[in-house]
Design an enzyme around this catalytic site. Structure first.
Site, PDB file in Angstrom:
ATOM      1  N   HIS A 176      -4.758  -9.369   3.746  1.00  0.00           N
ATOM      2  CA  HIS A 176      -6.208  -9.311   3.917  1.00  0.00           C
ATOM      3  C   HIS A 176      -6.637 -10.215   5.076  1.00  0.00           C
ATOM      4  O   HIS A 176      -6.218 -11.371   5.143  1.00  0.00           O
ATOM      5  CB  HIS A 176      -6.929  -9.776   2.644  1.00  0.00           C
ATOM      6  CG  HIS A 176      -6.855  -8.794   1.530  1.00  0.00           C
ATOM      7  ND1 HIS A 176      -7.089  -9.138   0.210  1.00  0.00           N
ATOM      8  CD2 HIS A 176      -6.594  -7.465   1.518  1.00  0.00           C
ATOM      9  CE1 HIS A 176      -6.964  -8.066  -0.557  1.00  0.00           C
ATOM     10  NE2 HIS A 176      -6.665  -7.047   0.214  1.00  0.00           N
ATOM     11  N   HIS A 228      -2.300   2.601  -5.623  1.00  0.00           N
ATOM     12  CA  HIS A 228      -3.014   1.369  -5.274  1.00  0.00           C
ATOM     13  C   HIS A 228      -3.295   0.503  -6.510  1.00  0.00           C
ATOM     14  O   HIS A 228      -3.523  -0.703  -6.379  1.00  0.00           O
ATOM     15  CB  HIS A 228      -4.329   1.710  -4.574  1.00  0.00           C
ATOM     16  CG  HIS A 228      -4.720   0.716  -3.519  1.00  0.00           C
ATOM     17  ND1 HIS A 228      -4.057   0.597  -2.316  1.00  0.00           N
ATOM     18  CD2 HIS A 228      -5.696  -0.225  -3.498  1.00  0.00           C
ATOM     19  CE1 HIS A 228      -4.617  -0.371  -1.586  1.00  0.00           C
ATOM     20  NE2 HIS A 228      -5.603  -0.892  -2.285  1.00  0.00           N
ATOM     21  N   ARG A 245      -1.000  -2.354  -6.708  1.00  0.00           N
ATOM     22  CA  ARG A 245      -1.378  -3.442  -5.793  1.00  0.00           C
ATOM     23  C   ARG A 245      -2.457  -4.319  -6.424  1.00  0.00           C
ATOM     24  O   ARG A 245      -2.377  -5.552  -6.374  1.00  0.00           O
ATOM     25  CB  ARG A 245      -1.863  -2.832  -4.480  1.00  0.00           C
ATOM     26  CG  ARG A 245      -2.299  -3.824  -3.411  1.00  0.00           C
ATOM     27  CD  ARG A 245      -2.583  -3.056  -2.114  1.00  0.00           C
ATOM     28  NE  ARG A 245      -3.388  -3.809  -1.162  1.00  0.00           N
ATOM     29  CZ  ARG A 245      -2.898  -4.633  -0.246  1.00  0.00           C
ATOM     30  NH1 ARG A 245      -1.589  -4.844  -0.181  1.00  0.00           N
ATOM     31  NH2 ARG A 245      -3.690  -5.263   0.602  1.00  0.00           N
ATOM     32  N   TYR A 262     -10.383 -10.204  -6.919  1.00  0.00           N
ATOM     33  CA  TYR A 262      -9.443 -10.347  -8.036  1.00  0.00           C
ATOM     34  C   TYR A 262      -9.791 -11.526  -8.935  1.00  0.00           C
ATOM     35  O   TYR A 262      -9.376 -11.572 -10.088  1.00  0.00           O
ATOM     36  CB  TYR A 262      -8.006 -10.448  -7.512  1.00  0.00           C
ATOM     37  CG  TYR A 262      -7.614  -9.195  -6.764  1.00  0.00           C
ATOM     38  CD1 TYR A 262      -7.463  -7.987  -7.436  1.00  0.00           C
ATOM     39  CD2 TYR A 262      -7.452  -9.201  -5.389  1.00  0.00           C
ATOM     40  CE1 TYR A 262      -7.148  -6.825  -6.756  1.00  0.00           C
ATOM     41  CE2 TYR A 262      -7.126  -8.037  -4.694  1.00  0.00           C
ATOM     42  CZ  TYR A 262      -6.978  -6.858  -5.388  1.00  0.00           C
ATOM     43  OH  TYR A 262      -6.686  -5.703  -4.715  1.00  0.00           O
ATOM     44  N   LYS A 298      -1.789  -2.007   7.736  1.00  0.00           N
ATOM     45  CA  LYS A 298      -3.198  -1.763   8.019  1.00  0.00           C
ATOM     46  C   LYS A 298      -3.682  -2.712   9.106  1.00  0.00           C
ATOM     47  O   LYS A 298      -3.414  -3.899   9.059  1.00  0.00           O
ATOM     48  CB  LYS A 298      -4.026  -1.962   6.744  1.00  0.00           C
ATOM     49  CG  LYS A 298      -5.466  -1.498   6.866  1.00  0.00           C
ATOM     50  CD  LYS A 298      -6.170  -1.583   5.540  1.00  0.00           C
ATOM     51  CE  LYS A 298      -7.606  -1.086   5.659  1.00  0.00           C
ATOM     52  NZ  LYS A 298      -8.323  -1.155   4.355  1.00  0.00           N
ATOM     53  N   ARG A 301       0.865  -1.180   0.000  1.00  0.00           N
ATOM     54  CA  ARG A 301       0.000   0.000   0.000  1.00  0.00           C
ATOM     55  C   ARG A 301       0.906   1.235   0.000  1.00  0.00           C
ATOM     56  O   ARG A 301       2.044   1.183   0.467  1.00  0.00           O
ATOM     57  CB  ARG A 301      -0.892   0.021   1.240  1.00  0.00           C
ATOM     58  CG  ARG A 301      -1.851  -1.159   1.349  1.00  0.00           C
ATOM     59  CD  ARG A 301      -2.675  -1.062   2.632  1.00  0.00           C
ATOM     60  NE  ARG A 301      -3.646  -2.147   2.744  1.00  0.00           N
ATOM     61  CZ  ARG A 301      -3.436  -3.295   3.375  1.00  0.00           C
ATOM     62  NH1 ARG A 301      -2.258  -3.527   3.941  1.00  0.00           N
ATOM     63  NH2 ARG A 301      -4.379  -4.222   3.439  1.00  0.00           N
TER      64      ARG A 301
END
Length: 272
Positions: free
Chosen positions: A245, A219, A222, A254, A157, A132
């Site tokens: 995640h 982003h 990514r 995705y 994150k 990120r």
């Protein structure tokens, strides 16, 4: 408690809760805007004030912006005044947009059109690792292991550490760059992290120079990293770990973006 005291106390609560800098910024900004717009003291704010603000100031904003705003108000008033004026306000459904993904040729063109070695390395690391933008500005030389072509994101994150992989092609170049700037505290800056805005400007400028028609942000690299790994047959659970995640559901978007196998299908019209 007046408006200034409310905002000051809110900042303290956010810091004690160990929320991220971006949460701090967004929560403070949301509450300041509500208080200024309503022209009331915090204790006087009610549900109708929030609804009026949403209708007049956030009508054209995305669902995610509205959800963030309501979360900010709920956190502030619950923490400081032990009430929740957002309790009966319906949250909009979060929009599930398919992310923009670059082709491999577009990634190559962007890297090729980087004007400086530093900018080129930033783009290569974004794509090579799926970092990120908030993570790449904070990454330090000590976080990278070039002998193994790996690295670690420290407190990404959700305050989570995670493992990343680095391209072998990039590893040597990045190691030489770090040795050349051995007195830097961060990989891409000396004393303090670059701003995310700085990286965004770099990407926007290079994208324009490369003639990319898509809207490209940091982003986007990514998204492209994850999609291309999936197209190459990497298990989606491994991609989930690499992206950091918490839920596989987040990573599964995705699967909808990657259309490599769909492109191989013969159109029925072509068989007539």
């Amino acid at each position: 408690m007046n408006q200034d005291e409310f905002i000051s106390n809110l900042e303290t609560e956010i810091k004690i809760s160990k929320l991220s800098y971006y949460t701090l910024r967004n929560y403070l900004d949301s509450n300041k805007k509500l208080l200024i717009y309503s022209n009331k003291q915090p204790i006087e704010i009610n549900q109708q004030d929030i609804k009026i603000f949403l209708a007049n100031r956030m009508n054209n904003k995305s669902s995610s912006s509205t959800i963030l705003f309501l979360s900010a108000i709920k956190f502030a008033f619950s923490s400081l005044l032990n009430k929740d004026p957002t309790a009966d306000i319906k949250r909009p459904k979060n929009e599930k947009k398919i992310p923009i993904v670059l082709t491999r040729k577009e990634v190559y063109d962007l890297i090729k059109n980087s004007e400086t070695n530093k900018n080129k390395l930033i783009l290569q690391l974004l794509y090579s690792s799926g970092l990120r933008v908030s993570e790449i500005v904070k990454i330090k030389p000590i976080d990278l292991d070039f002998s193994e072509n790996i690295g670690w994101v420290r407190e990404g994150k959700g305050k989570k550490d995670r493992f990343i992989i680095i391209s072998k092609k990039l590893s040597d170049k990045l190691e030489k760059f770090i040795k050349k700037n051995s007195d830097w505290n961060y990989v891409f800056s000396k004393n303090k992290p670059l701003t995310t805005r700085n990286i965004q400007k770099i990407v926007k400028k290079i994208s324009k120079k490369a003639g990319i028609k898509k809207e490209v942000h940091p982003h986007t690299f990514r998204h492209s990293y994850a999609t291309h790994l999936l197209e190459d047959g990497v298990d989606i659970r491994k991609i989930q770990v690499l992206l950091g995640h918490s839920s596989l559901t987040t990573t599964q978007i995705y699967a909808h973006v990657s259309n490599t196998e769909l492109k191989k299908i013969t159109n029925p019209l072509d068989k007539i």
